[in-house]
Design an enzyme around this catalytic site. Structure first.
Site, short mmCIF file in Angstrom:
data_model
loop_
_atom_site.label_atom_id
_atom_site.label_comp_id
_atom_site.label_asym_id
_atom_site.label_seq_id
_atom_site.Cartn_x
_atom_site.Cartn_y
_atom_site.Cartn_z
N LYS A 31 10.27 57.34 78.56
CA LYS A 31 9.88 57.78 77.22
C LYS A 31 8.39 57.52 77.02
O LYS A 31 7.92 56.40 77.21
CB LYS A 31 10.69 57.06 76.14
CG LYS A 31 10.41 57.56 74.73
CD LYS A 31 11.41 57.00 73.73
CE LYS A 31 11.10 57.44 72.31
NZ LYS A 31 11.12 58.91 72.14
N HIS A 39 14.28 52.01 74.61
CA HIS A 39 14.47 53.30 75.27
C HIS A 39 14.21 53.17 76.77
O HIS A 39 13.66 52.18 77.24
CB HIS A 39 13.54 54.37 74.68
CG HIS A 39 14.00 54.89 73.36
ND1 HIS A 39 13.64 54.30 72.17
CD2 HIS A 39 14.79 55.95 73.03
CE1 HIS A 39 14.19 54.96 71.17
NE2 HIS A 39 14.89 55.97 71.65
N SER A 61 14.03 66.81 62.38
CA SER A 61 14.49 65.43 62.24
C SER A 61 13.96 64.64 63.42
O SER A 61 13.92 65.14 64.55
CB SER A 61 16.02 65.36 62.22
OG SER A 61 16.44 64.00 62.15
#
Length: 251
Positions: free
Chosen positions: A145, A141, A108
């Site tokens: 990241k 974010h 996922s």
């Protein structure tokens, strides 16, 4: 006792997982995989090929370059694996499908229960809005990241495209002086800064009204908890490709 191998054991998510696993008596970490091994309560190897311990499942929060080797090993050893690493290219995604023919693979783009329920909601509300509403996705974010847009933004965009009659073209950011912004486009915008764990907004903008669906991650625990649910779920499976939607639906 579910015996877990943590890939990316020394990363942010690896540390969170260690803390949560320590609170569950029926779970234990038997080994870790990390390109920068260090001292821990369990052995940490640079490569999964060095693994000596018996395990029931691998949980992977590492780097996209590490995923192919993990899949090859787990496929050969019939070892279930939860792939939670983002930024995977098409080659890695194909390798996930291939590995699922030999072992149980859970994949996922986001392990949060809330995000995956949001994706299900998107599939419900998008179709009636298709002919009049623009759809845009804004994701935020932390500044560490590396990948953009986030895997979660793409997960949500794909949920939109699963619901429409005519798939939308993804536009990654917008710039220019003569944009038409047709309904056939879906803009995806990435913001990076500070320590934001993750925020995703799906915006539907139509004639004189706006609908916004937003999910905000307040800590990384939500992703770790989801990964642990996934690990428990596939530890009893032999082969197949699984995702959060199947877990939610109990399939």
């Amino acid at each position: 006792m579910l015996k877990i191998v943590l890939s990316g054991a020394n990363g942010r998510m690896g540390k969170v997982l260690q803390t949560l696993i320590a609170k569950e008596p029926e779970l234990t970490v038997v080994a870790g995989i990390d390109r920068n091994p260090s001292q821990a309560d369990f052995p940490i190897y640079q490569s999964i090929t060095e693994l000596k311990e018996s395990a029931d499942v691998v949980i992977d929060f590492s780097h996209y370059t590490a995923v192919p080797e993990l899949l090859t090993y787990c496929s050969r050893e019939k070892l279930p694996i939860v792939v939670a690493t983002t930024g995977l290219d098409e080659t890695a995604l194909e390798k996930i499908k291939t590995a699922s023919q030999h072992t149980a693979v859970f994949f996922s783009a986001n392990m949060s229960l809330g995000i995956n329920l949001l994706a299900k909601a998107i599939k419900t509300i998008t179709a009636p809005l298709e002919e009049q509403f623009n759809v845009e996705i804004i994701e935020k974010h932390h500044n560490q990241k590396k990948d953009a847009p986030s895997g979660t933004a793409l997960l949500l965009a794909d949920a939109v495209n699963e619901a429409v009659k005519e798939p939308k073209k993804y536009i990654y950011g917008r710039h220019g002086n003569d944009l038409e912004n047709p309904l056939s486009e879906l803009g995806i915008h990435a913001v990076r800064g500070g320590t934001i764990p993750g925020e995703h907004t799906v915006l539907y903008a139509g004639p004189d009204e706006i609908i916004e669906l937003t999910h905000t991650a307040l800590s990384r625990d939500i992703f770790a908890n989801g990964a642990l649910k996934a690990a428990k779920y596939i530890s009893t499976k032999s082969t197949g490709l699984y995702d959060m939607e199947k877990l939610i639906d109990g399939k």
